[in-house]
Motif scaffolding. Structure first.
Motif, PDB file in Angstrom:
ATOM      1  N   MET A  84      22.017  49.828  46.368  1.00 16.13           N
ATOM      2  CA  MET A  84      23.656  49.656  46.626  1.00 16.13           C
ATOM      3  C   MET A  84      23.996  48.191  45.960  1.00 16.13           C
ATOM      4  N   ASP A  85      23.246  47.321  46.046  1.00 12.39           N
ATOM      5  CA  ASP A  85      23.870  45.857  45.954  1.00 12.39           C
ATOM      6  C   ASP A  85      23.755  45.894  44.317  1.00 12.39           C
ATOM      7  N   CYS A  86      22.567  46.526  43.562  1.00 17.27           N
ATOM      8  CA  CYS A  86      22.548  46.003  42.118  1.00 17.27           C
ATOM      9  C   CYS A  86      22.996  47.192  41.294  1.00 17.27           C
ATOM     10  N   GLN A  87      23.333  48.364  41.631  1.00 20.82           N
ATOM     11  CA  GLN A  87      23.746  49.263  40.772  1.00 20.82           C
ATOM     12  C   GLN A  87      25.621  49.419  40.941  1.00 20.82           C
ATOM     13  N   SER A  88      25.849  49.894  39.764  1.00 25.14           N
ATOM     14  CA  SER A  88      27.328  49.961  39.495  1.00 25.14           C
ATOM     15  C   SER A  88      27.755  51.246  40.430  1.00 25.14           C
ATOM     16  N   GLU A  95      20.467  57.750  41.557  1.00 26.77           N
ATOM     17  CA  GLU A  95      19.404  57.706  40.523  1.00 26.77           C
ATOM     18  C   GLU A  95      18.193  56.676  40.731  1.00 26.77           C
ATOM     19  N   ALA A  96      18.649  55.662  41.014  1.00 24.77           N
ATOM     20  CA  ALA A  96      17.741  54.182  41.554  1.00 24.77           C
ATOM     21  C   ALA A  96      17.159  55.103  42.644  1.00 24.77           C
ATOM     22  N   MET A 101      11.885  56.785  45.251  1.00 26.47           N
ATOM     23  CA  MET A 101      11.040  57.600  46.007  1.00 26.47           C
ATOM     24  C   MET A 101      10.194  58.508  45.239  1.00 26.47           C
ATOM     25  N   TYR A 102      10.306  58.942  44.049  1.00 28.20           N
ATOM     26  CA  TYR A 102       9.508  59.540  43.239  1.00 28.20           C
ATOM     27  C   TYR A 102       8.371  58.717  42.939  1.00 28.20           C
ATOM     28  N   ALA A 103       8.473  57.387  42.712  1.00 33.46           N
ATOM     29  CA  ALA A 103       7.489  56.338  42.251  1.00 33.46           C
ATOM     30  C   ALA A 103       6.169  56.385  43.245  1.00 33.46           C
ATOM     31  N   ILE A 193       9.402  64.662  35.877  1.00 37.55           N
ATOM     32  CA  ILE A 193       9.815  65.647  36.870  1.00 37.55           C
ATOM     33  C   ILE A 193      10.981  65.058  37.284  1.00 37.55           C
ATOM     34  N   VAL A 194      10.848  63.615  37.814  1.00 36.56           N
ATOM     35  CA  VAL A 194      12.334  63.031  38.088  1.00 36.56           C
ATOM     36  C   VAL A 194      13.240  62.805  37.319  1.00 36.56           C
ATOM     37  N   LEU A 195      12.738  62.873  36.134  1.00 40.11           N
ATOM     38  CA  LEU A 195      14.092  62.739  34.857  1.00 40.11           C
ATOM     39  C   LEU A 195      14.665  64.103  34.754  1.00 40.11           C
ATOM     40  N   ASN A 196      13.834  65.125  34.876  1.00 48.87           N
ATOM     41  CA  ASN A 196      14.530  66.511  34.489  1.00 48.87           C
ATOM     42  C   ASN A 196      15.216  66.956  35.824  1.00 48.87           C
TER      43      ASN A 196
END
Length: 207
Positions: A84-88, A95-96, A101-103, A193-196
């Motif tokens: 939340m601090d890094c993304q706009s 998505e982050a 979580m998928y990693a 999988i995470v991308l799609n």
């Protein structure tokens, strides 16, 4: 007085470090032997402490499993705060979170924990003793819902779709059970999988 406080602080630090070590070793033994074949004796032996000391921290194997899940949930919440601090945009933040979580979602450790969690015995255990996990998971769900509401307010997401349905759909993407067959057959890598899955979700809720 200060000496006494420093002594208590040191003892508390040592207690926390010992507890973290017990959890780390317990997780390793669970991975090697499985839940039912793991004994508190072996965990204590590998840590290098008396079994009674392990019981001072965790009354049984069930409590160890719950503590491991709680530790992982806390890490998810920390990563959510960081994203939340890094993304706009709200979508970038979601998505982050999805990628984080998928990693680890398809690691051997996570699959073991998932199989433990979904067993009938563990379901009863979590219903009886897993209230701390429910509280943590509710915080994750609340954070996701807030991001979705923010996305609606800023015109990114379809305001006609109830936030509760969006939230549950997003969280349902995070079940490794759903994708085990695809991975076992070698059709896709976890990142595919995470991308799609992300594309399907975010396109479906676009304004």
């Amino acid at each position: 007085m200060q000496t006494s406080q420093a002594h208590r602080s040191l003892k508390e630090k040592q207690r926390q470090e010992r507890e973290a070590l017990i959890l780390q070793v317990a997780e390793e033994v669970f991975l090697e032997r499985g839940y039912h074949e793991t004994s508190m004796d072996e965990i204590a032996s590998r840590v290098g402490i008396a079994k009674g000391t392990v019981y001072l921290h965790f009354p049984g194997k069930e409590d160890l499993i719950i503590a491991i899940f709680a530790r992982d949930m806390q890490e998810i919440l920390r990563q959510m705060d960081a994203s939340m601090d890094c993304q706009s945009s709200p979508q970038a933040k979601l998505e982050a979170l999805l990628h984080f979580m998928y990693a680890g979602l398809f690691s051997k450790r996570t699959q073991l924990l998932s199989s433990i969690y979904h067993s009938a015995d563990m379901q009863r255990l979590f219903a009886e003793k897993g209230n701390c996990l429910k509280v943590l998971w509710d915080r994750v769900a609340q954070c996701v819902a807030q991001l979705l509401d923010e996305g609606k307010a800023r015109g990114y997401f379809d305001a006609s779709i109830p936030t509760s349905i969006m939230t549950n759909t997003f969280l349902s993407l995070l079940s490794p059970k759903s994708y085990e067959r695809l991975l076992a057959e070698g059709q896709f890598m976890p990142e595919d999988i995470v991308l799609n899955a992300g594309k399907i979700f975010f396109r479906g809720i676009q304004a």
